[in-house]
Design a protein around this motif. Structure first.
Motif, short mmCIF file in Angstrom:
data_model
loop_
_atom_site.label_atom_id
_atom_site.label_comp_id
_atom_site.label_asym_id
_atom_site.label_seq_id
_atom_site.Cartn_x
_atom_site.Cartn_y
_atom_site.Cartn_z
N GLN A 137 -7.09 2.67 0.32
CA GLN A 137 -7.63 2.14 -0.92
C GLN A 137 -6.71 1.07 -1.51
N ARG A 138 -5.41 1.30 -1.45
CA ARG A 138 -4.46 0.31 -1.96
C ARG A 138 -4.47 -0.94 -1.10
N PHE A 139 -4.54 -0.75 0.23
CA PHE A 139 -4.55 -1.88 1.14
C PHE A 139 -5.78 -2.76 0.89
N GLU A 140 -6.95 -2.14 0.76
CA GLU A 140 -8.17 -2.90 0.55
C GLU A 140 -8.15 -3.62 -0.80
N ARG A 199 -9.08 -6.85 8.59
CA ARG A 199 -10.11 -5.96 9.13
C ARG A 199 -9.50 -5.02 10.17
N MET A 200 -8.55 -5.51 10.94
CA MET A 200 -7.87 -4.68 11.93
C MET A 200 -7.16 -3.51 11.25
N TRP A 201 -6.43 -3.79 10.18
CA TRP A 201 -5.69 -2.72 9.52
C TRP A 201 -6.60 -1.81 8.71
N THR A 202 -7.69 -2.35 8.19
CA THR A 202 -8.66 -1.49 7.53
C THR A 202 -9.22 -0.48 8.53
N LEU A 203 -9.57 -0.95 9.74
CA LEU A 203 -10.07 -0.05 10.77
C LEU A 203 -9.01 0.94 11.20
N GLU A 245 -6.19 -10.16 -1.80
CA GLU A 245 -5.69 -11.48 -2.20
C GLU A 245 -4.19 -11.59 -1.96
N GLU A 246 -3.47 -10.53 -2.26
CA GLU A 246 -2.02 -10.54 -2.03
C GLU A 246 -1.70 -10.66 -0.55
N LEU A 247 -2.45 -9.95 0.28
CA LEU A 247 -2.24 -10.02 1.72
C LEU A 247 -2.55 -11.41 2.26
N GLN A 248 -3.60 -12.02 1.73
CA GLN A 248 -3.93 -13.37 2.14
C GLN A 248 -2.82 -14.34 1.77
N ALA A 249 -2.25 -14.16 0.58
CA ALA A 249 -1.14 -15.02 0.15
C ALA A 249 0.09 -14.83 1.03
N LEU A 250 0.25 -13.63 1.59
CA LEU A 250 1.37 -13.38 2.50
C LEU A 250 1.14 -13.96 3.89
N PHE A 289 0.80 -1.24 0.00
CA PHE A 289 0.00 0.00 0.00
C PHE A 289 0.82 1.28 0.00
N LEU A 290 2.15 1.21 0.18
CA LEU A 290 2.97 2.42 0.11
C LEU A 290 3.39 2.69 -1.32
N ASP A 291 3.72 3.94 -1.60
CA ASP A 291 4.19 4.32 -2.93
C ASP A 291 5.62 3.83 -3.13
#
Length: 438
Positions: A384-387, A404-408, A391-396, A175-177
Motif C-alpha cells: 500500500q505504501r509502495f503504490e 508494475r514489476m514491484w507491485t506484482l 510520484e516519488e518513485l518516478q522522481a527517483l 515503503f518501509l517503516d
C-alpha cells in the motif's frame, strides 16, 4: 532507476532497459497450447477471466459475479508470452500491461482485499493443481534452468545482492517503516493491522529473536545480513558487542550512518564480508531472511560457518521464509520470474531442506515459531505504501515497468502467505549439550 544503478534498468529507452518485456515472442503452437491449458485450469477456479478490453467480452472461468476478475487486454500477446516462458511470461505480461486484475462485478459487503492480491491468492492456493499431472511430469523439459551467472559463488553472491539491495536506499525508504526493517513483522493480531502498528511489530520480531538467543550485556553477537542496521542497534542497546556483515554496499553505508547517529559505534562493527570468510567465536549468531539468498548448493557451507563460529553454550537464531517440501523439490531447479527480475540467485527452502542442511553440523533446532499470516500483513502494508509513492518513485528514476514489476512482486508474495503456500519461521539452533544446560 538512477543512472548509478548497476542493473542499468534506468536507461531512457524501455526496449533497452526491459528487452524481454517490450519484445513479444512469436505465437504459434506454444501459444495455442498455453491458451488451452490456461482455459482448462481456470474452469476449476473461483475467478472470472475476461478476454478483451471491455467488461464481459468473452468470459470464462468458474467464478461468479462476486469473485476476482482477470482481464486479459491483449490475449494474443499474453498467450504468446505464457506459451514461450510459462510463469516468467505471466509476470512479464503484467509488466507489459497485457492483463490486469479488477474488483468483482458484485463485491461482497465489507470485502476490502486488493483485486490483484485476491486474484493471485486463488492461483497460489491451487498452484500445484493448475497443470495436469501428466504434464507436470514433463516440467523439467518445459521450464528454464537458472543462468550460471546467478550462481551464489562469492563473486556471484555480491552481484546478486547488489541487483536487489543496492537499487537505492531511497526506494526502500518509500515503503518501509522507520526501522527500515525488510522482513516479516510479528503482529499481535493476524488481520486488521495498520501502518501505525508496523514499527512496534518489527521491534517485537527483533526482540523475540534476541531473547531466544540470550543476547544481553557482554554478549558477543554475529549478524549475517545487516539490512539497514536495526537489529544490530537493538542488540547494542542491550549491551552486546555486535559484528554485522553484509554484501550490500548501499546498506553498509546507511547502516553505519544510523549506528553512528545512535551513538553505538563502539559496540557495533559493520563490514562488507561474505559469511564464508567470517572467523572468531560468538555467543549468539542471528540471521534474518538471508538464508533465501544463499542457494541450495551453499546451505551446508552456510551452516558450517555458523557452527564454526558459535562459542560453546551459544545460540543461533535464523528467520527464514519456507515453502512446502514437495513444491520445493519440484521447483528448486526452475528459473522463476522472481529470480529473473527481483531476487537473482534466490531460493526459498522448505523446513525439511533446512533440517537436512543443519544435519551435517553439531547444531540442532530447539525451537520453531511459525508466523506466516503476519508476513501477509507486513506485505500488505508495504504494498500500500509502495503504490501510494508512485510520484516519488518516478522522481527517483523508477519507470512504469519497474513499478508494475514491484507491485506484482509484493502482491504475489502477499498472496503466497495468504494462501499458506509460503510461511516464515524463527528457528533457534543450539548444540545438544547447550540445550541440556538451558
Amino acid at each position: 532507476m538512477s543512472t548509478t544503478d548497476p542493473t542499468g534498468f534506468g536507461v531512457a529507452l524501455p526496449a533497452l532497459a526491459w528487452p524481454d518485456v517490450v519484445r513479444v515472442p512469436p505465437g504459434g503452437l506454444r501459444a495455442v497450447a498455453a491458451r488451452a491449458l490456461f482455459r482448462q485450469a481456470v474452469t476449476r477456479l473461483p475467478i472470472r477471466v475476461e478476454l478483451g478490453d471491455r467488461r464481459g467480452e468473452r468470459v470464462f472461468g468458474a467464478g461468479g459475479p462476486g469473485d476476482p476478475v482477470m482481464r486479459i487486454v491483449r490475449p494474443e500477446d499474453f498467450f504468446a508470452r505464457v506459451g514461450n516462458d510459462g510463469l516468467i511470461g505471466f509476470g512479464e505480461s503484467f509488466q507489459a500491461s497485457d492483463w490486469q486484475a479488477l474488483p468483482p462485478a458484485e463485491p461482497a459487503p465489507g470485502r476490502g482485499e486488493d483485486p490483484l492480491v485476491e486474484l493471485l491468492t486463488v492461483f497460489a492456493t491451487q498452484l500445484s493443481r493448475l497443470v495436469p499431472p501428466t504434464l507436470q511430469r514433463l516440467r523439467r523439459f518445459a521450464v528454464r534452468s537458472r543462468p550460471a551467472a546467478d550462481e551464489n559463488t562469492p563473486d556471484g553472491s555480491r552481484t546478486n545482492i547488489a541487483r536487489h539491495y543496492d537499487l537505492s536506499n531511497e526506494l526502500f525508504a518509500t515503503f518501509l517503516d522507520p526501522t527500515l526493517t525488510y522482513s516479516a513483522a510479528l503482529f499481535d493480531h493476524e488481520v486488521g493491522n495498520t501502518w501505525n502498528d508496523l514499527e512496534a511489530a518489527q521491534l517485537r520480531k527483533i526482540d523475540r529473536l534476541l531473547d531466544e538467543c540470550r543476547v544481553g550485556p557482554g554478549s558477543r553477537m554475529l549478524e549475517i545480513g545487516t539490512g539497514w542496521g536495526q537489529l544490530a542497534l537493538r542488540a547494542a542497546q542491550r549491551g552486546a558487542s555486535v559484528h554485522s556483515i553484509t554484501l550490500s554496499h548501499e546498506q553498509l553505508l546507511l547502516a553505519r550512518q544510523r549506528v553512528a547517529q545512535a551513538g553505538q559505534s563502539e559496540r557495533v562493527t559493520i563490514e562488507l564480508r561474505d559469511y564464508r570468510d567470517v572467523a572468531g567465536q560468538y555467543d549468539a549468531i542471528v540471521s534474518v531472511e538471508m538464508i533465501e539468498a544463499v542457494g541450495e548448493a551453499y546451505w551446508p557451507a552456510y551452516f558450517d560457518a555458523v557452527d564454526r563460529c558459535l562459542a560453546p553454550g551459544g545460540s543461533v537464531g535464523v528467520q527464514a521464509i519456507t515453502m512446502p517440501h514437495e513444491r520445493y523439490v519440484a521447483s528448486r531447479n526452475t528459473w522463476t520470474w522472481i529470480q529473473k527480475y527481483v531476487f537473482p540467485g534466490g531460493l526459498i527452502p522448505s523446513v525439511t531442506a533446512l533440517q537436512q542442511a543443519v544435519g551435517g553440523t553439531s547444531l540442532r533446532v530447539t525451537s520453531d515459531l511459525s508466523f506466516g499470516p503476519a508476513y501477509a500483513e507486513t506485505l500488505r502494508l508495504w504494498r500500500q505504501r509502495f503504490e501510494a509513492a508512485s510520484e516519488e518513485l518516478q522522481a527517483l528514476g523508477f519507470d512504469d515497468i519497474f513499478r508494475r514489476m514491484w507491485t506484482l512482486y509484493l502482491a504475489y508474495s502477499e498472496a503466497g502467505f495468504r494462501a499458506r503456500y509460503l510461511d516464515v519461521h524463527q528457528f533457534v539452533l543450539r548444540r545438544p549439550e547447550a540445550q541440556d544446560r538451558s
